[in-house]
Motif scaffolding. Sequence first.
Motif: not given
Length: 83
Positions: A49-71
């Motif tokens: 949702s973008g509530l956590r961001a920053g240089i250390n979080i950036a690699p996780m964004v494309p990993v998490v973006t396609p996931l559903s809440i159930a996943e």
Amino acid sequence: KELVSSGGMGKSIACNGCHGADLKGAGNVPGIAGRSPSYIMRQLFDIQSGLRAGINIAPMVPVVTPLSIAEMIQISSFLATLH
């Protein structure tokens, strides 16, 4: 288990590539094995949702973006079973 170990047939990226083979961390990347499901879910949700961001979080964004809440719930639940 499939989402964590393989990324779910191309939907995302396997967790062990960054979090280590045993998912207990690698370098400055934190361990995720055995963590509380509510902690993991909150981190995934906040990253997505973008509530956590920053240089250390950036690699996780494309990993998490396609996931559903159930996943994300399934991932959180599975990771909690690992020791």
